[in-house]
Design a protein around this motif. Structure first.
Motif, PDB file in Angstrom:
ATOM      1  N   TYR A  14       0.838  -1.190   0.000  1.00  0.00           N
ATOM      2  CA  TYR A  14       0.000   0.000   0.000  1.00  0.00           C
ATOM      3  C   TYR A  14       0.874   1.242   0.000  1.00  0.00           C
ATOM      4  O   TYR A  14       1.796   1.375   0.813  1.00  0.00           O
ATOM      5  CB  TYR A  14      -0.926  -0.001   1.215  1.00  0.00           C
ATOM      6  N   ASP A  15       0.596   2.161  -0.916  1.00  0.00           N
ATOM      7  CA  ASP A  15       1.301   3.439  -1.007  1.00  0.00           C
ATOM      8  C   ASP A  15       0.409   4.491  -0.356  1.00  0.00           C
ATOM      9  O   ASP A  15      -0.577   4.933  -0.953  1.00  0.00           O
ATOM     10  CB  ASP A  15       1.578   3.777  -2.470  1.00  0.00           C
ATOM     11  N   ARG A  19      -2.320   6.695  -1.946  1.00  0.00           N
ATOM     12  CA  ARG A  19      -3.561   6.061  -1.507  1.00  0.00           C
ATOM     13  C   ARG A  19      -4.020   4.981  -2.488  1.00  0.00           C
ATOM     14  O   ARG A  19      -5.176   4.915  -2.880  1.00  0.00           O
ATOM     15  CB  ARG A  19      -4.641   7.106  -1.294  1.00  0.00           C
ATOM     16  N   THR A  20      -3.061   4.138  -2.861  1.00  0.00           N
ATOM     17  CA  THR A  20      -3.334   3.052  -3.787  1.00  0.00           C
ATOM     18  C   THR A  20      -2.369   1.901  -3.522  1.00  0.00           C
ATOM     19  O   THR A  20      -1.391   2.069  -2.809  1.00  0.00           O
ATOM     20  CB  THR A  20      -3.221   3.528  -5.257  1.00  0.00           C
TER      21      THR A  20
END
Length: 141
Positions: A14-15, A19-20
């Protein structure tokens, strides 16, 4: 174990900034790759999908990376993951070797490659049997 393919495992991370989820590649040479057509009946409707089984021998060429458990992989920094790979539910596999080490969005993988496999289960069979048969078994759709 008879090997018939090379794969690229894309580990999910998760980045928070974007936010993806991003998928980081790890190339593995010399695996057993099997694809079959599976069918199921639900609410009197027949559906079919490809079902994949991949067996990764413990002595496969992992391109210099080391396998670690998923929880340990999640705890690594973005810089540290370059030397490791893992198996995790929801990670992706592409048959063949994908060039590059940069993370790739899932949508790009699905648009670029014909067989993008989502890992739905896996078993660690590296602590039993003979050295010749130790492997990770991966099931996917």
């Amino acid at each position: 174990m008879i090997t018939n393919a090379d794969i690229t495992v894309f580990n999910r991370r998760y980045d928070a900034e974007e936010r993806t989820e991003r998928f980081y590649p790890s190339r593995i040479k010399g695996v057993s790759f099997y694809k079959r057509r599976g069918t199921s009946v639900r609410n009197q409707e027949l559906s079919s999908a490809d079902v994949f089984t991949v067996r990764i021998p413990i002595d496969a060429d992992m391109d210099g990376k080391t396998y670690i458990e998923a929880k340990a992989y999640e705890a690594l920094s973005d810089e540290e993951i370059a030397g490791y790979w893992t198996l995790q539910t929801g990670a992706l596999i592409v048959k063949g070797l994908v060039d590059g080490d940069e993370p790739i969005p899932e949508v790009v993988l699905e648009q670029t490659y014909s067989d993008v496999i989502r890992i739905v289960n896996f078993t660690d069979n590296t602590d039993r049997a003979t050295d010749a048969s130790k492997h990770w078994r991966v099931g996917g759709v």
